[in-house]
Design an enzyme around this catalytic site. Structure first.
Site, PDB file in Angstrom:
ATOM      1  CG  ASN A   7      18.776 -11.303  44.861  1.00  0.00           C
ATOM      2  OD1 ASN A   7      19.870 -10.993  45.334  1.00  0.00           O
ATOM      3  ND2 ASN A   7      17.922 -10.416  44.392  1.00  0.00           N
ATOM      4  NE  ARG A  97      21.645  -8.364  42.749  1.00  0.00           N
ATOM      5  CZ  ARG A  97      21.558  -7.622  43.850  1.00  0.00           C
ATOM      6  NH1 ARG A  97      20.977  -8.098  44.932  1.00  0.00           N
ATOM      7  NH2 ARG A  97      22.063  -6.419  43.874  1.00  0.00           N
ATOM      8  CG  HIS A 185      21.076  -1.226  42.277  1.00  0.00           C
ATOM      9  ND1 HIS A 185      21.141   0.014  42.862  1.00  0.00           N
ATOM     10  CD2 HIS A 185      20.881  -2.115  43.274  1.00  0.00           C
ATOM     11  CE1 HIS A 185      20.989  -0.106  44.164  1.00  0.00           C
ATOM     12  NE2 HIS A 185      20.835  -1.400  44.437  1.00  0.00           N
ATOM     13  NE  ARG A 246      24.695   0.442  50.744  1.00  0.00           N
ATOM     14  CZ  ARG A 246      24.295  -0.262  49.684  1.00  0.00           C
ATOM     15  NH1 ARG A 246      24.852  -0.076  48.513  1.00  0.00           N
ATOM     16  NH2 ARG A 246      23.339  -1.154  49.803  1.00  0.00           N
ATOM     17  CG  LEU A 289      12.589   7.700  52.856  1.00  0.00           C
ATOM     18  CD1 LEU A 289      12.637   7.567  51.349  1.00  0.00           C
ATOM     19  CD2 LEU A 289      12.586   9.178  53.250  1.00  0.00           C
ATOM     20  CD  GLU A 339       8.806  -1.301  42.980  1.00  0.00           C
ATOM     21  OE1 GLU A 339       7.950  -2.021  43.527  1.00  0.00           O
ATOM     22  OE2 GLU A 339       9.899  -1.742  42.575  1.00  0.00           O
ATOM     23  CD  GLU A 390      17.132  -6.479  41.864  1.00  0.00           C
ATOM     24  OE1 GLU A 390      16.398  -6.573  42.876  1.00  0.00           O
ATOM     25  OE2 GLU A 390      18.274  -6.013  41.907  1.00  0.00           O
TER      26      GLU A 390
HETATM   27  P1  ADP Z   1      16.500  -3.316  49.461  1.00  0.00           P
HETATM   28  O1  ADP Z   1      17.499  -2.396  48.830  1.00  0.00           O
HETATM   29  O2  ADP Z   1      16.912  -3.784  50.830  1.00  0.00           O
HETATM   30  O3  ADP Z   1      15.943  -4.399  48.560  1.00  0.00           O
HETATM   31  P2  ADP Z   1      13.844  -2.127  49.198  1.00  0.00           P
HETATM   32  O4  ADP Z   1      13.880  -1.926  47.733  1.00  0.00           O
HETATM   33  O5  ADP Z   1      12.917  -3.146  49.761  1.00  0.00           O
HETATM   34  O6  ADP Z   1      15.285  -2.317  49.811  1.00  0.00           O
HETATM   35  O7  ADP Z   1      13.483  -0.680  49.858  1.00  0.00           O
HETATM   36  C1  ADP Z   1      13.333  -0.533  51.246  1.00  0.00           C
HETATM   37  C2  ADP Z   1      12.933   0.910  51.555  1.00  0.00           C
HETATM   38  O8  ADP Z   1      11.782   1.281  50.775  1.00  0.00           O
HETATM   39  C3  ADP Z   1      12.493   1.113  52.985  1.00  0.00           C
HETATM   40  O9  ADP Z   1      13.571   1.365  53.834  1.00  0.00           O
HETATM   41  C4  ADP Z   1      11.573   2.336  52.885  1.00  0.00           C
HETATM   42  O10 ADP Z   1      12.330   3.537  52.960  1.00  0.00           O
HETATM   43  C5  ADP Z   1      10.979   2.213  51.499  1.00  0.00           C
HETATM   44  N1  ADP Z   1       9.604   1.697  51.502  1.00  0.00           N
HETATM   45  C6  ADP Z   1       9.234   0.398  51.436  1.00  0.00           C
HETATM   46  N2  ADP Z   1       7.876   0.281  51.453  1.00  0.00           N
HETATM   47  C7  ADP Z   1       7.396   1.537  51.511  1.00  0.00           C
HETATM   48  C8  ADP Z   1       6.071   2.113  51.570  1.00  0.00           C
HETATM   49  N3  ADP Z   1       4.976   1.342  51.528  1.00  0.00           N
HETATM   50  N4  ADP Z   1       5.966   3.452  51.616  1.00  0.00           N
HETATM   51  C9  ADP Z   1       7.061   4.238  51.620  1.00  0.00           C
HETATM   52  N5  ADP Z   1       8.322   3.787  51.598  1.00  0.00           N
HETATM   53  C10 ADP Z   1       8.502   2.458  51.537  1.00  0.00           C
END
Ligand code: ADP
Length: 411
Positions: A7, A97, A185, A246, A289, A339, A390
């Site tokens: 990926n 992917r 996605h 974005r 976040l 998640e 994925e």
């Molecule tokens: P990508 O699109 O790069 O694969 P991810 O699915 O890993 O991104 O998501 C990354 C985002 O998820 C981070 O920027 C953050 O906002 C959020 N995040 C990741 N882990 C946590 C956590 N334990 N608690 C709250 N937010 C989280």
């Protein structure tokens, strides 16, 4: 059978090696080996590898280019602490992917020169992603020319979008030139839809689902009877929801204004919309976040606005998908934010209270790993937290292609 999944993203590379027995298992397999390379800057990268037997590597390395990163990652498959195979010839199939399959590819496909040329041609629509995908394909080809490679397309899930979902109200000739919604996605949304049916013990055909993939990139998919009817990303992955960096949907007149004013070049605008907008652009703090939460606790008003805007737009766009679905059986939260961020889930559920959905506050913050229904008993729709997989989905698609070709040969 051993299937390696690659990926390759714009700033990260993920790879997983799966070992399949005779039959396709119901639940995701734990990969024998899983590696990621995250590129923080032009030079700095983090390499992480874990194996099913709990061996691991975590190092900060310097990066020269994509191909060097990929070789560094793959070397960990057959060398050192995390070695699980002797060499690449032990891999039966490699699945990739591929982000953009255009209007042509709606199924996973065995990669040949023609498919490579088409992925290359489609790079004009997804320059960062398709080129990275192609480099991965070519790197494997160079290492092992006889290993079969399969492309699994992120856009394929949208093959049955109705015209009213994929057509933009622009001159019709533009549509004929390929300016339409493609959606992204898809591998994640498809996996989550299948998994939701499994968790709810229902047939996918009987379900109306909205899947919220909330990571750095964010998108929604409205899925009825297993078919995706609409999605929020569009011609490019810039459209739709507010994301980490974005902007999502904005008034196109803003771009015309800025171009007329000649304040920015097209390349600068491209960068700002993709990398300096969204949560980062509004908060000025971060795209993450967790950091925005900390800033809100310290009284940062822009961070609070970023959070509130994210929730407002998310709830609005979920609601906009409802007429096409004709109701909602389950809302799915997946990817990094979906998640892990209970606050976002609770805030969105509260905004959707008019649908009589209700999140269980205790379940919502529970740390039990695994996929879970977070809704109260009386909620009118289920609220599912699903860990997106994925790479597993790609491995399954490869396994199926291989099983079909064995069946054909035997027939
Ligand atoms: P990508 O699109 O790069 O694969 P991810 O699915 O890993 O991104 O998501 C990354 C985002 O998820 C981070 O920027 C953050 O906002 C959020 N995040 C990741 N882990 C946590 C956590 N334990 N608690 C709250 N937010 C989280």
């Amino acid at each position: 059978m051993k299937i390696l999944v690659l990926n390759a993203g714009s700033s990260s590379l993920k790879a997983s090696l799966y070992q399949f027995a005779q039959d396709l298992p119901r639940d995701p397999l734990i990969p024998l080996w899983r590696g990621t390379i995250d590129r923080h800057s032009a030079q700095a990268t983090t390499l992480k590898v874990t194996t099913a037997t709990n061996r691991s590597i975590h190092t900060e390395t310097s990066s020269t280019d994509f191909s060097a990163d990929l070789h560094k990652l793959l070397d960990c498959l057959w060398q050192g602490e995390t070695q699980v195979i002797a060499n690449i010839s032990e891999v039966d199939l490699v699945g990739h992917r591929v982000v953009h399959g255009g209007a042509k590819y709606h199924q996973p496909i065995l990669i040949n020169a023609e498919v490579q040329a088409e992925i290359d041609r489609l790079s004009i629509f997804a320059p960062l992603h398709n080129r990275a995908n192609l480099m991965g394909i070519r790197a494997i080809e160079a290492l092992s020319p006889h290993t079969s490679q399969i492309a699994v397309f992120d856009t394929a899930f949208y093959g049955n979008l109705p015209a009213v979902s994929y057509v933009y109200p622009l001159p019709y000739e533009w549509l004929e030139q390929g300016v339409r919604k493609y959606g992204f996605h898809g591998i994640s949304h498809q996996y989550c839809a299948d998994r939701a049916a499994q968790l709810l013990n229902k047939d996918l055909k009987d379900l109306r689902l909205i899947s919220c993939h909330l990571g750095n990139g964010c998108s929604l998919a409205a899925i009825k009877s297993g078919v995706c009817l609409d999605t929020t990303m569009g011609f490019t992955p810039l459209d739709g929801l507010m994301m980490g960096t974005r902007c999502g949907s904005i008034d196109p007149g803003i771009m015309l204004h800025l171009l007329r004013e000649k304040k920015y070049t097209v390349a600068e605008l491209d960068h700002i919309l993709n990398f300096e907008s969204g949560l980062l652009g509004i908060s000025g703090v971060s795209n993450d976040l967790r950091e925005i939460d900390r800033a809100i606790e310290l009284g940062n008003a822009r961070a609070k606005l970023a959070f509130d805007l994210y929730v407002h737009l998310l709830a609005a766009k979920i609601s906009a998908l409802l007429p096409e679905l004709g109701g909602l059986d389950a809302l799915i939260f997946t990817a990094g934010v979906g998640e892990n961020h209970s606050g976002i889930r609770a805030a969105v559920a509260a905004k959707l209270a008019f649908l009589r959905v209700e999140i269980d506050p205790v379940l919502n913050v529970s740390n039990t790993g695994g996929d879970l229904d977070l809704a109260t008993q009386r909620s009118a729709a289920r609220l599912l937290r699903i860990h997106t997989q994925e790479e597993w989905s790609i491995a399954k698609a490869c396994w199926r292609i291989s099983a079909q070709s064995v069946t054909k040969k035997q027939g």
